[in-house]
Design a protein around this motif. Structure first.
Motif, PDB file in Angstrom:
ATOM      1  N   ALA A  67     132.034  11.272  60.492  1.00  0.00           N
ATOM      2  CA  ALA A  67     132.284  11.969  58.476  1.00  0.00           C
ATOM      3  C   ALA A  67     132.262  13.125  59.277  1.00  0.00           C
ATOM      4  CB  ALA A  67     131.085  12.468  58.486  1.00  0.00           C
ATOM      5  N   ALA A  68     131.881  13.449  59.613  1.00  0.00           N
ATOM      6  CA  ALA A  68     132.151  15.493  60.148  1.00  0.00           C
ATOM      7  C   ALA A  68     133.810  15.818  60.956  1.00  0.00           C
ATOM      8  CB  ALA A  68     130.966  15.964  61.082  1.00  0.00           C
ATOM      9  N   MET A  69     134.458  15.151  61.221  1.00  0.00           N
ATOM     10  CA  MET A  69     135.246  14.892  62.259  1.00  0.00           C
ATOM     11  C   MET A  69     136.363  15.154  61.193  1.00  0.00           C
ATOM     12  SD  MET A  69     135.457  12.165  65.244  1.00  0.00           S
ATOM     13  CE  MET A  69     137.036  13.349  65.911  1.00  0.00           C
ATOM     14  N   LYS A  70     136.095  14.592  59.899  1.00  0.00           N
ATOM     15  CA  LYS A  70     136.810  14.792  58.591  1.00  0.00           C
ATOM     16  C   LYS A  70     136.794  16.490  58.081  1.00  0.00           C
ATOM     17  CE  LYS A  70     136.995   9.776  57.363  1.00  0.00           C
ATOM     18  NZ  LYS A  70     136.296   8.821  56.557  1.00  0.00           N
ATOM     19  N   LEU A  71     136.081  17.111  58.786  1.00  0.00           N
ATOM     20  CA  LEU A  71     136.169  18.406  57.584  1.00  0.00           C
ATOM     21  C   LEU A  71     136.733  19.152  58.451  1.00  0.00           C
ATOM     22  CD1 LEU A  71     131.718  18.200  57.399  1.00  0.00           C
ATOM     23  CD2 LEU A  71     134.155  17.714  55.348  1.00  0.00           C
ATOM     24  N   SER A  72     136.748  20.696  57.847  1.00  0.00           N
ATOM     25  CA  SER A  72     137.741  21.777  58.577  1.00  0.00           C
ATOM     26  C   SER A  72     136.939  22.357  59.391  1.00  0.00           C
ATOM     27  CB  SER A  72     138.358  22.362  57.624  1.00  0.00           C
ATOM     28  OG  SER A  72     137.760  22.908  56.446  1.00  0.00           O
ATOM     29  N   ASN A  73     135.425  22.237  58.781  1.00  0.00           N
ATOM     30  CA  ASN A  73     134.758  23.143  59.639  1.00  0.00           C
ATOM     31  C   ASN A  73     133.231  22.571  59.650  1.00  0.00           C
ATOM     32  OD1 ASN A  73     133.047  25.416  60.897  1.00  0.00           O
ATOM     33  ND2 ASN A  73     133.116  26.355  59.131  1.00  0.00           N
ATOM     34  N   PRO A  74     133.244  21.650  60.446  1.00  0.00           N
ATOM     35  CA  PRO A  74     131.611  21.027  60.977  1.00  0.00           C
ATOM     36  C   PRO A  74     130.638  21.830  61.005  1.00  0.00           C
ATOM     37  CG  PRO A  74     133.501  19.381  62.305  1.00  0.00           C
ATOM     38  CD  PRO A  74     133.931  20.796  61.390  1.00  0.00           C
ATOM     39  N   THR A  75     129.462  21.500  60.098  1.00  0.00           N
ATOM     40  CA  THR A  75     128.400  22.705  60.672  1.00  0.00           C
ATOM     41  C   THR A  75     127.128  21.175  60.336  1.00  0.00           C
ATOM     42  OG1 THR A  75     128.698  23.792  59.158  1.00  0.00           O
ATOM     43  CG2 THR A  75     126.867  24.323  59.475  1.00  0.00           C
ATOM     44  N   LEU A  76     126.177  21.332  61.509  1.00  0.00           N
ATOM     45  CA  LEU A  76     124.983  20.914  62.204  1.00  0.00           C
ATOM     46  C   LEU A  76     124.037  21.856  62.093  1.00  0.00           C
ATOM     47  CD1 LEU A  76     123.866  18.291  63.458  1.00  0.00           C
ATOM     48  CD2 LEU A  76     124.304  19.790  65.339  1.00  0.00           C
ATOM     49  N   PHE A  77     123.038  21.560  60.772  1.00  0.00           N
ATOM     50  CA  PHE A  77     121.729  22.562  61.354  1.00  0.00           C
ATOM     51  C   PHE A  77     120.327  22.606  62.031  1.00  0.00           C
ATOM     52  CE2 PHE A  77     123.157  23.507  56.516  1.00  0.00           C
ATOM     53  CZ  PHE A  77     123.224  24.349  56.533  1.00  0.00           C
ATOM     54  N   CYS A  78     120.144  23.220  63.178  1.00  0.00           N
ATOM     55  CA  CYS A  78     119.141  22.606  63.697  1.00  0.00           C
ATOM     56  C   CYS A  78     117.877  23.334  63.392  1.00  0.00           C
ATOM     57  CB  CYS A  78     120.106  23.087  65.741  1.00  0.00           C
ATOM     58  SG  CYS A  78     118.688  23.183  66.523  1.00  0.00           S
ATOM     59  N   VAL A  79     117.162  22.849  63.519  1.00  0.00           N
ATOM     60  CA  VAL A  79     115.545  23.501  63.246  1.00  0.00           C
ATOM     61  C   VAL A  79     114.225  23.743  64.389  1.00  0.00           C
ATOM     62  CG1 VAL A  79     113.778  23.315  61.447  1.00  0.00           C
ATOM     63  CG2 VAL A  79     115.939  22.514  60.797  1.00  0.00           C
ATOM     64  N   VAL A  80     114.367  24.568  64.644  1.00  0.00           N
ATOM     65  CA  VAL A  80     112.941  24.370  65.719  1.00  0.00           C
ATOM     66  C   VAL A  80     111.532  24.903  65.229  1.00  0.00           C
ATOM     67  CG1 VAL A  80     114.688  25.919  67.113  1.00  0.00           C
ATOM     68  CG2 VAL A  80     113.151  27.157  65.548  1.00  0.00           C
ATOM     69  N   TYR A  81     110.793  23.806  65.765  1.00  0.00           N
ATOM     70  CA  TYR A  81     109.648  24.386  65.367  1.00  0.00           C
ATOM     71  C   TYR A  81     109.359  25.191  65.532  1.00  0.00           C
ATOM     72  CZ  TYR A  81     108.087  19.101  66.552  1.00  0.00           C
ATOM     73  OH  TYR A  81     108.494  17.995  66.892  1.00  0.00           O
ATOM     74  N   ARG A  82     107.902  25.662  63.922  1.00  0.00           N
ATOM     75  CA  ARG A  82     107.290  27.323  64.496  1.00  0.00           C
ATOM     76  C   ARG A  82     106.098  27.406  65.142  1.00  0.00           C
ATOM     77  NH1 ARG A  82     107.366  28.043  59.068  1.00  0.00           N
ATOM     78  NH2 ARG A  82     107.642  25.728  57.180  1.00  0.00           N
TER      79      ARG A  82
END
Length: 266
Positions: free
Chosen positions: A115-130
């Motif tokens: 799905a993201a390959m269709k976007l011009s600026n794909p973004t992935l959120f990476c959340v770390v543990y507290r």
């Protein structure tokens, strides 16, 4: 589940932005019932979110996780969850993404990449543990919706390579109780003795360094580790070779090679 990256290769690398989210510094995101939540703010709208640009060559969860780990701003932190955006940054003019999908296995990873390959600026959120609190306890983690657990890193990442060390020991058995088979005879020349002595000294140095490595490794794993102490009487074969345990004095007849007696000179 054990993932491997042997399939699903892409024709060309897929580039995307990883936006790292640290819940410990996302204080302005407070949801219902005063629960610490965070909306998925775009990096440009939240200075606490640190973005990097990376790429992968296949669509497996392992490939995405490795890319996220490689770019962690603080390598000591552990990834808690991954969320892939299904829209362009600020596509609706808002400060945060409204359409994100959790990524936690090969199927969800491949689905997001497709799905993201269709976007011009794909973004992935990476959340770390507290991280740890001032009192040393771990910070409370926000529960996942639907009761799902966080990213199962232990199942995704391959097991660490077993620690291997080169055994540079000179003994012929594991307990160090026997001498090497077919021991060399004593040298007969001064140069021979010097070379033999140098060989023994090099062996001792190797063993001393090897012992230091073993002790440091043990101390790194066990804070209460006590070094072993071995004395002459602990080595069984020494009792069977008295000439090594109690060598004759230098220059004594017992320490010289036997020769035939010669007739006295007239």
């Amino acid at each position: 589940m054990r993932c491997d990256a042997s399939n699903d290769f892409l024709v060309e690398p897929f580039s995307f932005t990883i936006a790292y989210v640290d819940p410990d510094i996302a204080g302005k995101r407070v949801g219902e019932n005063n629960t610490q939540l965070f909306s998925w703010h775009w990096p440009g709208d939240d200075e606490s979110i640190l973005p990097i640009v990376t790429s992968i060559v296949d669509t497996t969860i392992l490939s995405i996780v490795n890319a996220a780990i490689a770019g962690l701003p603080d390598p000591s932190r552990k990834i808690r969850e991954l969320r892939g955006c299904l829209e362009e940054p600020n596509g609706d003019g808002g400060p945060y993404a409204r359409n994100v999908t959790p990524i936690f296995d090969n199927n969800t990873a491949a689905g997001w990449v497709k799905a993201a390959m269709k976007l011009s600026n794909p973004t992935l959120f990476c959340v770390v543990y507290r991280g740890q609190q001032a009192d040393g306890t771990d910070g409370a983690q926000t529960p996942m919706r639907g009761g799902r657990s966080y990213l199962p890193l232990d199942d995704i990442l391959p097991p660490p390579a077993e620690d291997m060390i080169d055994d540079i020991g000179e003994e012929s058995d594991d307990d160090g109780e026997t001498r090497r088979p077919n021991p060399s005879s004593f040298p007969t020349t001064k140069t021979g003795f010097q070379k033999f002595e140098q060989k023994l000294q090099k062996r001792i140095i190797r063993q001393q360094r090897y012992l230091e490595v073993i002790r440091n490794r043990a101390l790194g794993l066990f804070a209460d580790y006590e070094q072993s102490v071995v004395a002459d009487e602990d080595v069984a074969w020494l009792r069977e070779h008295d000439h090594i345990l109690n060598p004759p004095a230098a220059g004594s007849l017992a320490n010289r090679k036997r020769t035939r007696s010669r007739p006295a000179a007239n």
